[in-house]
Design an enzyme around this catalytic site. Structure first.
Site, PDB file in Angstrom:
ATOM      1  N   HIS A 199      -8.759  10.175   4.026  1.00  0.00           N
ATOM      2  CA  HIS A 199      -8.680  11.638   4.086  1.00  0.00           C
ATOM      3  C   HIS A 199      -9.259  12.177   5.404  1.00  0.00           C
ATOM      4  O   HIS A 199      -8.808  13.214   5.890  1.00  0.00           O
ATOM      5  CB  HIS A 199      -9.352  12.254   2.852  1.00  0.00           C
ATOM      6  CG  HIS A 199      -8.639  11.867   1.582  1.00  0.00           C
ATOM      7  ND1 HIS A 199      -9.241  11.808   0.355  1.00  0.00           N
ATOM      8  CD2 HIS A 199      -7.338  11.485   1.357  1.00  0.00           C
ATOM      9  CE1 HIS A 199      -8.360  11.428  -0.562  1.00  0.00           C
ATOM     10  NE2 HIS A 199      -7.202  11.209   0.028  1.00  0.00           N
ATOM     11  N   HIS A 202       2.919   8.428  -2.559  1.00  0.00           N
ATOM     12  CA  HIS A 202       2.134   7.994  -3.713  1.00  0.00           C
ATOM     13  C   HIS A 202       0.987   9.006  -3.865  1.00  0.00           C
ATOM     14  O   HIS A 202      -0.114   8.805  -3.339  1.00  0.00           O
ATOM     15  CB  HIS A 202       1.567   6.593  -3.492  1.00  0.00           C
ATOM     16  CG  HIS A 202       2.631   5.539  -3.378  1.00  0.00           C
ATOM     17  ND1 HIS A 202       3.486   5.455  -2.306  1.00  0.00           N
ATOM     18  CD2 HIS A 202       2.979   4.537  -4.225  1.00  0.00           C
ATOM     19  CE1 HIS A 202       4.317   4.440  -2.495  1.00  0.00           C
ATOM     20  NE2 HIS A 202       4.025   3.871  -3.650  1.00  0.00           N
ATOM     21  N   SER A 229      -5.055  13.501  -1.679  1.00  0.00           N
ATOM     22  CA  SER A 229      -4.258  13.743  -0.468  1.00  0.00           C
ATOM     23  C   SER A 229      -3.339  14.973  -0.583  1.00  0.00           C
ATOM     24  O   SER A 229      -3.198  15.713   0.403  1.00  0.00           O
ATOM     25  CB  SER A 229      -3.469  12.495  -0.085  1.00  0.00           C
ATOM     26  OG  SER A 229      -2.710  12.005  -1.168  1.00  0.00           O
ATOM     27  N   GLU A 287       5.010  10.875  -7.473  1.00  0.00           N
ATOM     28  CA  GLU A 287       4.024  10.173  -8.296  1.00  0.00           C
ATOM     29  C   GLU A 287       4.760   9.655  -9.528  1.00  0.00           C
ATOM     30  O   GLU A 287       5.367  10.427 -10.269  1.00  0.00           O
ATOM     31  CB  GLU A 287       2.875  11.109  -8.683  1.00  0.00           C
ATOM     32  CG  GLU A 287       1.916  10.575  -9.726  1.00  0.00           C
ATOM     33  CD  GLU A 287       1.297   9.223  -9.369  1.00  0.00           C
ATOM     34  OE1 GLU A 287       0.764   9.060  -8.268  1.00  0.00           O
ATOM     35  OE2 GLU A 287       1.366   8.302 -10.227  1.00  0.00           O
ATOM     36  N   ASP A 298      10.148   7.225  -7.607  1.00  0.00           N
ATOM     37  CA  ASP A 298       9.617   6.184  -6.730  1.00  0.00           C
ATOM     38  C   ASP A 298       9.516   6.728  -5.300  1.00  0.00           C
ATOM     39  O   ASP A 298      10.527   7.134  -4.717  1.00  0.00           O
ATOM     40  CB  ASP A 298      10.564   4.980  -6.791  1.00  0.00           C
ATOM     41  CG  ASP A 298      10.036   3.809  -5.984  1.00  0.00           C
ATOM     42  OD1 ASP A 298       9.589   4.017  -4.835  1.00  0.00           O
ATOM     43  OD2 ASP A 298      10.061   2.684  -6.505  1.00  0.00           O
ATOM     44  N   GLY A 299       8.306   6.744  -4.763  1.00  0.00           N
ATOM     45  CA  GLY A 299       8.090   7.312  -3.432  1.00  0.00           C
ATOM     46  C   GLY A 299       8.782   6.523  -2.328  1.00  0.00           C
ATOM     47  O   GLY A 299       9.281   7.098  -1.360  1.00  0.00           O
ATOM     48  N   ASP A 357       0.597   5.505   0.480  1.00  0.00           N
ATOM     49  CA  ASP A 357      -0.714   5.130  -0.066  1.00  0.00           C
ATOM     50  C   ASP A 357      -0.563   4.527  -1.461  1.00  0.00           C
ATOM     51  O   ASP A 357      -1.042   5.083  -2.447  1.00  0.00           O
ATOM     52  CB  ASP A 357      -1.598   6.402  -0.106  1.00  0.00           C
ATOM     53  CG  ASP A 357      -2.978   6.127  -0.672  1.00  0.00           C
ATOM     54  OD1 ASP A 357      -3.456   4.987  -0.556  1.00  0.00           O
ATOM     55  OD2 ASP A 357      -3.578   7.067  -1.228  1.00  0.00           O
TER      56      ASP A 357
HETATM   57  N1  SAM Z   1      -2.624   9.369  -2.210  1.00  0.00           N
HETATM   58  C1  SAM Z   1      -3.593   9.684  -3.265  1.00  0.00           C
HETATM   59  C2  SAM Z   1      -4.815  10.299  -2.646  1.00  0.00           C
HETATM   60  O1  SAM Z   1      -5.186   9.917  -1.519  1.00  0.00           O
HETATM   61  O2  SAM Z   1      -5.422  11.170  -3.274  1.00  0.00           O
HETATM   62  C3  SAM Z   1      -3.943   8.438  -4.065  1.00  0.00           C
HETATM   63  C4  SAM Z   1      -2.786   7.651  -4.536  1.00  0.00           C
HETATM   64  S1  SAM Z   1      -3.167   6.223  -5.487  1.00  0.00           S
HETATM   65  C5  SAM Z   1      -3.904   5.151  -4.348  1.00  0.00           C
HETATM   66  C6  SAM Z   1      -1.563   5.530  -5.704  1.00  0.00           C
HETATM   67  C7  SAM Z   1      -0.703   6.284  -6.716  1.00  0.00           C
HETATM   68  O3  SAM Z   1       0.642   5.811  -6.605  1.00  0.00           O
HETATM   69  C8  SAM Z   1      -1.097   6.076  -8.158  1.00  0.00           C
HETATM   70  O4  SAM Z   1      -1.356   7.328  -8.750  1.00  0.00           O
HETATM   71  C9  SAM Z   1       0.127   5.403  -8.809  1.00  0.00           C
HETATM   72  O5  SAM Z   1       0.366   5.843 -10.136  1.00  0.00           O
HETATM   73  C10 SAM Z   1       1.237   5.849  -7.902  1.00  0.00           C
HETATM   74  N2  SAM Z   1       2.431   4.973  -7.809  1.00  0.00           N
HETATM   75  C11 SAM Z   1       2.521   3.631  -7.991  1.00  0.00           C
HETATM   76  N3  SAM Z   1       3.755   3.194  -7.656  1.00  0.00           N
HETATM   77  C12 SAM Z   1       4.455   4.282  -7.230  1.00  0.00           C
HETATM   78  C13 SAM Z   1       5.756   4.484  -6.697  1.00  0.00           C
HETATM   79  N4  SAM Z   1       6.604   3.443  -6.533  1.00  0.00           N
HETATM   80  N5  SAM Z   1       6.143   5.726  -6.343  1.00  0.00           N
HETATM   81  C14 SAM Z   1       5.302   6.785  -6.502  1.00  0.00           C
HETATM   82  N6  SAM Z   1       4.045   6.657  -6.991  1.00  0.00           N
HETATM   83  C15 SAM Z   1       3.622   5.424  -7.344  1.00  0.00           C
END
Ligand code: SAM
Length: 305
Positions: A19, A42, A107, A127, A155-156, A176
């Site tokens: 961050h 993500h 984020s 997400e 899916d991101g 992320d």
């Molecule tokens: N970026 C956030 C932050 O900094 O506050 C933290 C994100 S966390 C490390 C990763 C997130 O990605 C989780 O909430 C998980 O559920 C989600 N996730 C996992 N696979 C994913 C995908 N293929 N597409 C989107 N989200 C996904």
């Protein structure tokens, strides 16, 4: 799949690094008047409580944002790094009513804080977790940001393709993942390769854990190769808080000793702001002074053109 919940980790040292980099990058990119599109592939839930069961169980924020706040209040450096001060002010702005931090912005909230309505900046959030995506929708609604922010339970990695290049040709992509499954590592690299072909001048910021696993070890090397092949500048920043002293470790509850947790992570950027390296060179020593625990602690900054 989906056992990862970012609420356990919110505000830990990895979030501090990620961050801090995000704040410094946004501040630079938003100096230009043209609209910026930010994609957070993500996103997590956007906002976290530091006084709930998740946070209390892991105790990770205690050795992250809470330790940093405490250090800066008790023994502030003679000249606090501007980026660090800006990041801490941002976190404080979500906690208006007291001395102790209760909320930590993820984020999406960090990014939205800086976006400009008048410039038509946009934030696209993805997400996949069923519960966390619902929480994200509810948290984003509180922002009353209208069409500036969109949320999709998709899916991101996949969804990013359709968004590149952005209409304004100005974009920041934060990648992320939780790396809960091994395939996240090659997916990150493939995603960067594909994105650079679609939008070579975009700024890409990728977080990864530094853990004893070949995929994790190989990821920054692969990302560096991709940046070099695309002839794009890159920046690699790592932060390691090191091992706890043995005496401290021995006094810890059994659960915390059994799960020593992540001690280091990295951010890899392609097309970083040219200001980012000096900004981090000033801020990371101060972060380390606050969060460093002992053997193995350190930070590294490497860049190339
Ligand atoms: N970026 C956030 C932050 O900094 O506050 C933290 C994100 S966390 C490390 C990763 C997130 O990605 C989780 O909430 C998980 O559920 C989600 N996730 C996992 N696979 C994913 C995908 N293929 N597409 C989107 N989200 C996904």
């Amino acid at each position: 799949m989906f056992s990862y919940r970012h609420a356990f980790h919110a505000g830990n040292h990895a979030d501090v690094l990620k961050h801090l980099v995000l704040v410094a990058t946004l501040q630079h990119l938003l100096q230009k008047p043209a609209a910026l599109m930010v994609v957070d592939t993500h996103a997590g839930t956007g906002l976290y409580r530091l006084d709930d069961d998740y946070s209390a169980t892991s105790g990770e924020a205690d050795e992250g944002i809470l330790a940093l706040m405490k250090y800066m209040a008790a023994t502030p450096p003679e000249r606090p790094a501007t980026a660090l001060t800006d990041y801490l002010d941002l976190v404080r702005s979500f906690n208006r009513d007291g001395a102790r931090l209760r909320l930590y912005p993820g984020s999406p909230f960090v990014t939205q804080h800086f976006l400009r309505q008048e410039a038509r900046d946009k934030l696209k959030l993805f997400e996949l977790h069923p519960t966390d995506s619902q929480a994200l929708v509810a948290h984003v609604a509180q922002l009353k940001a209208g069409r500036q922010v969109s949320v999709a339970r998709q899916d991101g990695f996949e969804s990013l393709r359709a968004l590149l290049p952005p209409p304004s040709r100005r974009g920041l992509v934060l990648i992320d993942p939780s790396y809960e499954i091994k395939s996240d590592y090659p997916k990150v690299a493939d995603c960067l390769q594909d994105s650079l072909e679609r939008f070579g001048t975009g700024c890409y910021a990728i977080w990864y854990p530094i853990i004893p696993r070949p995929e994790a070890h190989g990821l920054p090397r692969r990302l560096k190769t991709l940046a070099q092949q695309a002839k794009r500048p890159w920046l690699h920043a790592t932060l390691a808080i090191g091992q706890r002293e043995e005496g401290v470790q021995a006094r810890m509850p059994d659960e915390a000793r059994r799960r020593p947790g992540l001690t280091a992570s990295g951010m890899f950027l392609v097309n970083p702001p040219h200001t980012l390296k000096p900004v981090l060179a000033e801020a990371l020593p101060q972060v380390l002074a606050a969060l460093g625990r002992g053997r193995g602690q350190g930070f590294e900054l490497e860049s190339g053109n």
